[in-house]
Design a protein around this motif. Structure first.
Motif, PDB file in Angstrom:
ATOM      1  N   MET A 196       0.808  -1.213   0.000  1.00 43.26           N
ATOM      2  CA  MET A 196       0.000   0.000   0.000  1.00 43.26           C
ATOM      3  C   MET A 196       0.840   1.261   0.000  1.00 43.26           C
ATOM      4  SD  MET A 196      -3.118  -0.476  -0.321  1.00 43.26           S
ATOM      5  CE  MET A 196      -3.089  -1.978  -1.258  1.00 43.26           C
ATOM      6  N   LEU A 197       2.132   1.129   0.251  1.00 44.75           N
ATOM      7  CA  LEU A 197       2.992   2.314   0.139  1.00 44.75           C
ATOM      8  C   LEU A 197       3.041   2.803  -1.302  1.00 44.75           C
ATOM      9  CD1 LEU A 197       6.132   1.597   2.321  1.00 44.75           C
ATOM     10  CD2 LEU A 197       4.505   3.416   2.646  1.00 44.75           C
ATOM     11  N   ILE A 198       2.801   1.882  -2.247  1.00 46.28           N
ATOM     12  CA  ILE A 198       2.891   2.280  -3.661  1.00 46.28           C
ATOM     13  C   ILE A 198       1.771   3.245  -4.025  1.00 46.28           C
ATOM     14  CG2 ILE A 198       2.935   1.438  -6.019  1.00 46.28           C
ATOM     15  CD1 ILE A 198       4.168  -1.122  -4.946  1.00 46.28           C
ATOM     16  N   PRO A 199       0.497   2.956  -3.706  1.00 45.00           N
ATOM     17  CA  PRO A 199      -0.518   3.990  -3.956  1.00 45.00           C
ATOM     18  C   PRO A 199      -0.232   5.263  -3.177  1.00 45.00           C
ATOM     19  CG  PRO A 199      -1.575   1.896  -3.521  1.00 45.00           C
ATOM     20  CD  PRO A 199      -0.137   1.694  -3.268  1.00 45.00           C
ATOM     21  N   LEU A 200       0.390   5.112  -1.996  1.00 44.33           N
ATOM     22  CA  LEU A 200       0.708   6.314  -1.230  1.00 44.33           C
ATOM     23  C   LEU A 200       1.653   7.218  -2.001  1.00 44.33           C
ATOM     24  CD1 LEU A 200       0.592   7.788   1.546  1.00 44.33           C
ATOM     25  CD2 LEU A 200       2.640   6.542   2.149  1.00 44.33           C
ATOM     26  N   LEU A 252       8.581   7.488  -9.040  1.00 39.90           N
ATOM     27  CA  LEU A 252       9.052   6.219  -9.599  1.00 39.90           C
ATOM     28  C   LEU A 252      10.204   5.664  -8.787  1.00 39.90           C
ATOM     29  CD1 LEU A 252       8.721   4.244 -11.892  1.00 39.90           C
ATOM     30  CD2 LEU A 252      10.340   5.587 -13.221  1.00 39.90           C
ATOM     31  N   TYR A 253      11.094   6.529  -8.341  1.00 40.51           N
ATOM     32  CA  TYR A 253      12.243   6.097  -7.544  1.00 40.51           C
ATOM     33  C   TYR A 253      11.784   5.431  -6.258  1.00 40.51           C
ATOM     34  CZ  TYR A 253      16.996   6.604  -5.734  1.00 40.51           C
ATOM     35  OH  TYR A 253      18.247   6.373  -5.242  1.00 40.51           O
ATOM     36  N   ILE A 254      10.852   6.108  -5.567  1.00 39.24           N
ATOM     37  CA  ILE A 254      10.371   5.523  -4.309  1.00 39.24           C
ATOM     38  C   ILE A 254       9.644   4.218  -4.581  1.00 39.24           C
ATOM     39  CG2 ILE A 254       8.963   5.929  -2.269  1.00 39.24           C
ATOM     40  CD1 ILE A 254       9.333   8.823  -2.613  1.00 39.24           C
ATOM     41  N   THR A 255       8.906   4.166  -5.696  1.00 38.33           N
ATOM     42  CA  THR A 255       8.201   2.926  -6.031  1.00 38.33           C
ATOM     43  C   THR A 255       9.183   1.785  -6.246  1.00 38.33           C
ATOM     44  OG1 THR A 255       6.644   4.322  -7.191  1.00 38.33           O
ATOM     45  CG2 THR A 255       6.427   1.964  -7.524  1.00 38.33           C
ATOM     46  N   LEU A 256      10.306   2.082  -6.924  1.00 37.02           N
ATOM     47  CA  LEU A 256      11.304   1.034  -7.135  1.00 37.02           C
ATOM     48  C   LEU A 256      11.852   0.535  -5.804  1.00 37.02           C
ATOM     49  CD1 LEU A 256      13.233   2.444 -10.170  1.00 37.02           C
ATOM     50  CD2 LEU A 256      11.905   0.379 -10.106  1.00 37.02           C
ATOM     51  N   LEU A 257      12.101   1.460  -4.878  1.00 41.34           N
ATOM     52  CA  LEU A 257      12.591   1.039  -3.565  1.00 41.34           C
ATOM     53  C   LEU A 257      11.569   0.160  -2.855  1.00 41.34           C
ATOM     54  CD1 LEU A 257      14.208   4.333  -2.240  1.00 41.34           C
ATOM     55  CD2 LEU A 257      15.304   2.448  -3.370  1.00 41.34           C
ATOM     56  N   ILE A 258      10.291   0.521  -2.986  1.00 38.34           N
ATOM     57  CA  ILE A 258       9.258  -0.268  -2.322  1.00 38.34           C
ATOM     58  C   ILE A 258       9.150  -1.648  -2.953  1.00 38.34           C
ATOM     59  CG2 ILE A 258       6.803  -0.371  -1.766  1.00 38.34           C
ATOM     60  CD1 ILE A 258       6.866   2.678  -1.833  1.00 38.34           C
ATOM     61  N   PHE A 259       9.256  -1.703  -4.278  1.00 42.16           N
ATOM     62  CA  PHE A 259       9.230  -3.013  -4.930  1.00 42.16           C
ATOM     63  C   PHE A 259      10.380  -3.884  -4.460  1.00 42.16           C
ATOM     64  CE2 PHE A 259       5.769  -3.690  -7.488  1.00 42.16           C
ATOM     65  CZ  PHE A 259       5.451  -2.599  -8.275  1.00 42.16           C
ATOM     66  N   PRO A 271      14.443  -3.895 -10.169  1.00 45.97           N
ATOM     67  CA  PRO A 271      14.490  -2.534  -9.620  1.00 45.97           C
ATOM     68  C   PRO A 271      15.931  -2.053  -9.413  1.00 45.97           C
ATOM     69  CG  PRO A 271      12.954  -3.877  -8.375  1.00 45.97           C
ATOM     70  CD  PRO A 271      13.676  -4.793  -9.266  1.00 45.97           C
ATOM     71  N   THR A 272      16.818  -2.985  -9.010  1.00 51.65           N
ATOM     72  CA  THR A 272      18.211  -2.570  -8.806  1.00 51.65           C
ATOM     73  C   THR A 272      18.823  -2.077 -10.108  1.00 51.65           C
ATOM     74  OG1 THR A 272      18.312  -4.455  -7.306  1.00 51.65           O
ATOM     75  CG2 THR A 272      20.354  -3.292  -7.714  1.00 51.65           C
ATOM     76  N   LEU A 273      18.563  -2.816 -11.190  1.00 55.66           N
ATOM     77  CA  LEU A 273      19.102  -2.416 -12.482  1.00 55.66           C
ATOM     78  C   LEU A 273      18.558  -1.057 -12.889  1.00 55.66           C
ATOM     79  CD1 LEU A 273      20.784  -3.466 -14.859  1.00 55.66           C
ATOM     80  CD2 LEU A 273      18.652  -4.126 -15.914  1.00 55.66           C
ATOM     81  N   MET A 274      17.245  -0.865 -12.653  1.00 57.40           N
ATOM     82  CA  MET A 274      16.662   0.415 -13.053  1.00 57.40           C
ATOM     83  C   MET A 274      17.252   1.554 -12.240  1.00 57.40           C
ATOM     84  SD  MET A 274      12.742  -0.786 -13.551  1.00 57.40           S
ATOM     85  CE  MET A 274      12.040   0.716 -14.133  1.00 57.40           C
ATOM     86  N   ILE A 275      17.451   1.299 -10.939  1.00 54.86           N
ATOM     87  CA  ILE A 275      17.995   2.368 -10.107  1.00 54.86           C
ATOM     88  C   ILE A 275      19.415   2.708 -10.547  1.00 54.86           C
ATOM     89  CG2 ILE A 275      18.760   2.918  -7.781  1.00 54.86           C
ATOM     90  CD1 ILE A 275      16.428   1.404  -6.720  1.00 54.86           C
ATOM     91  N   ILE A 276      20.228   1.686 -10.817  1.00 57.67           N
ATOM     92  CA  ILE A 276      21.631   1.962 -11.144  1.00 57.67           C
ATOM     93  C   ILE A 276      21.735   2.658 -12.484  1.00 57.67           C
ATOM     94  CG2 ILE A 276      23.844   0.919 -11.682  1.00 57.67           C
ATOM     95  CD1 ILE A 276      23.316  -1.180  -9.690  1.00 57.67           C
ATOM     96  N   THR A 277      21.027   2.121 -13.496  1.00 53.15           N
ATOM     97  CA  THR A 277      21.272   2.675 -14.817  1.00 53.15           C
ATOM     98  C   THR A 277      20.574   4.005 -15.034  1.00 53.15           C
ATOM     99  OG1 THR A 277      19.505   1.268 -15.606  1.00 53.15           O
ATOM    100  CG2 THR A 277      21.738   0.504 -15.984  1.00 53.15           C
TER     101      THR A 277
END
Lengths: 457, 116
Positions: free
Chosen positions: A10-14, A95-102, A129-135
């Motif tokens: 539910m953090l994602i809708p948040l 999007l960044y926070i969503t990746l961390l939550i995922f 998500p790690t790949l997306m965050i790094i690249t």
């Protein structure tokens, strides 16, 4: 389990539905609440070892500390990322926070899964998500090469694991960890099966010869990426090795020698590499490889002290390494340079931060009574019991670890301030809070180490 | 002072350079002036940046950037020569084989056999 997973989901809708001014603080507070809730798992009241049993998920004394570490890290990552994400657009921040939550979701599912296939799927899923965050949010051009290394090293090494798991499934009919002690004798013992099962985790840990992806990924990742990589993703490897070794047990006696050799030599070699590094994040990354080499050695001896020491060192190293990356990032945000010699002698201008540098340097070099020391000592004693030759390398490794940790500290904090540093932004309370939140669990664990010693009652 | 010996990292002081006294052609002097002008220009650029009150970032040093790039990208320029191969064997193959042998032998002896 649901009371942790559903709030995290539910953090994602948040993040997507809140107004922009209410983006960072509510996600931070709610993730803190989730991490406090996860502390309820510490009480392991069951006789079988597994608590919070669900259909495919359960926790036991091995996975509970790792899940708590994962939950604890999400608010810290959000806290650390807020500053450098200020310049990004709204959607990108969300999007960044969503990746961390995922990442958090996949990691909790991975650590608490009882089916090995689910663990495998979550293990692979954390890569995305790690790949997306790094690249996307890395700072240098080399981030593309870093992402490639990370992706292909981990994917190629984990494909044999999939084949091995499917083979175990067809031979025994079940891949559930809860009943592994009953069906493991049905698995055909074969060297390649052992190798297939372990290779994915050895690359993830990383073992010394297969560690090339780690310095690249750590250096190029933004702070949250570095934190989650160092603190939790490496521990997926250790956790996986501990779980799998109960299944492929008898043949492990002969197959572990080359990898223990690599792990031991890796401790020394990475220590020596650290001594001549001029890039601060690279130094911390190589130090991670060294510490994880000790963990690999502990797990591969397959004794209960080995598993216990491995878990203690994993938790302690997770907190220490993440904190060191935060400290390096605090310097980086001010100077936009990771070179140690450009930002030396900072104690005179940031004295309070120097205290945190000192405490985490001492944690890194395994100062008693911190849990780093307890974990390393347990592993060293366990490996000495396994074979007395190992003490040469673990002892030498401890010496070199102390040397490069102190070198890092004296270069960045002590000495004369370079003449070209005329003005640096002062430290704000958020940065101090970030570091204190790393230090506090580490100090509290001194008082109750039973949580992380993986002794089943 | 007359005993100054050439060393790899120390530059010769101008006062000890024989060319300063015995080779004073206008060409030589012009080249000296050009060199000093270039160095003074570089120093001026550095001083401008150093004393700029609105500077918020570190002063960029291209030599440092080149050095850092070289340290980070050694793998792309790696060439197997005798020296690199010997170093690889000495630090990579020999210790691993030695440790493997030592561990195996120790465990074998512990398992009860009296001789290797």
């Amino acid at each position: 389990m649901m009371k942790i997973l559903t709030p995290t989901l539910m953090l994602i809708p948040l993040t997507w539905l809140s107004s922009f001014s209410h983006l960072w603080r509510p996600t931070l507070s709610y993730s803190f609440i989730i991490s406090t809730l996860s502390l309820t798992w510490i009480k392991n009241m069951s006789e079988t070892g597994w608590t919070s049993l669900g259909l495919y998920m359960a926790t036991d004394t091995l996975s509970t500390p790792l899940i708590i570490l994962t939950c604890w890290l999400l608010p810290l990552m959000i806290l650390a990322s807020q500053d450098h994400m200020k310049t990004e657009s709204q959607t990108r921040q969300r999007l960044y926070i969503t990746l961390l939550i995922f990442l958090q979701l996949f990691l909790i599912s991975a650590f608490s899964s009882t089916e090995l296939i689910m663990f495998y799927i979550m293990f692979e899923a954390t890569l995305i998500p790690t790949l997306m965050i790094i690249t996307r949010w890395g700072n240098q051009l080399e981030r593309l090469s870093a992402g490639t290394y990370l992706l292909f090293y981990t994917l190629i090494s984990s494909l044999p694991l999939l084949v091995a798991l499917l083979m175990i499934q067809t031979n025994t009919g079940s891949l559930s960890l809860t009943s592994a002690q009953f069906y493991f004798s049905l698995i055909p013992q074969h060297n390649f099966l052992w190798l297939a099962c372990f290779l994915a985790f050895l690359v993830k840990m990383p073992l010394y010869g297969l560690h090339l992806w780690l310095p690249k990924a750590h250096v190029e990742a933004p702070i949250a990426g570095s934190m989650i990589l160092a603190a939790v993703l490496l521990k997926l490897g250790g956790y996986g090795m501990t779980r799998i070794s109960t299944i492929v047990d008898p043949i492990s006696k002969n197959m572990t020698y080359p990898f223990i050799t690599l792990a031991l030599w890796g401790v020394i070699m990475t220590g020596l590499v650290c001594l001549q590094q001029m890039d601060l994040k690279s130094l911390i990354a190589y130090s991670s490889v060294g510490h994880m080499g000790l963990v690999v050695g502990g797990v591969l001896t397959q004794t209960s002290w080995g598993y216990s020491g491995a878990l203690i060192l994993m938790i302690a190293h997770g907190l220490t390494s993440s904190a060191l990356f935060c400290l390096a990032n605090i310097n980086y945000e001010r100077t936009h340079s990771r070179i140690m010699y450009l930002t030396r002698g900072l104690q005179i201008i940031f004295p309070l931060m120097a205290i945190w540098w000192l405490s985490f340097t001492l944690a890194n070099l395994a100062l008693p009574p911190l849990p780093n020391m307890m974990g390393e000592l347990t592993i060293i004693v366990c490996m000495f019991n396994w074979s007395w030759w190992t003490i040469i390398f673990t002892g030498l490794g401890t010496l070199i670890t102390a040397a490069y940790s102190l070198h890092m500290f004296t270069t960045t904090q002590r000495g004369a301030l370079p003449p070209h540093i005329t003005s640096l932004t002062p430290m704000n309370i958020k940065e101090h809070l970030l570091i204190i939140l790393h230090l506090l669990p580490l100090l509290l664990l001194i008082l109750k180490p039973e949580i992380i010693t993986c002794w089943s009652s | 002072m007359a005993d100054w010996k050439k060393a790899s990292l120390s530059t010769q002081p101008i006062t000890l350079d024989p060319n300063e006294y015995f080779n004073t052609s206008p060409e030589f002097r012009r080249q000296q002036k050009d060199r000093l002008a270039m160095q003074a220009n570089l120093k001026r650029q550095y001083q401008l940046q150093l004393n700029n009150p609105h500077r918020t970032q570190l002063i960029e040093d291209p030599a440092l950037n080149r050095w850092v790039y070289a340290r980070n990208h050694t793998l792309e320029h790696f060439r197997p020569t005798l020296r690199t191969s010997l170093l690889g064997i000495l630090y990579g193959v020999v210790p691993l084989c030695a440790i493997f042998y030592a561990l195996k032998r120790d465990r074998w002896l512990r398992s009860g056999s009296q001789h290797w």
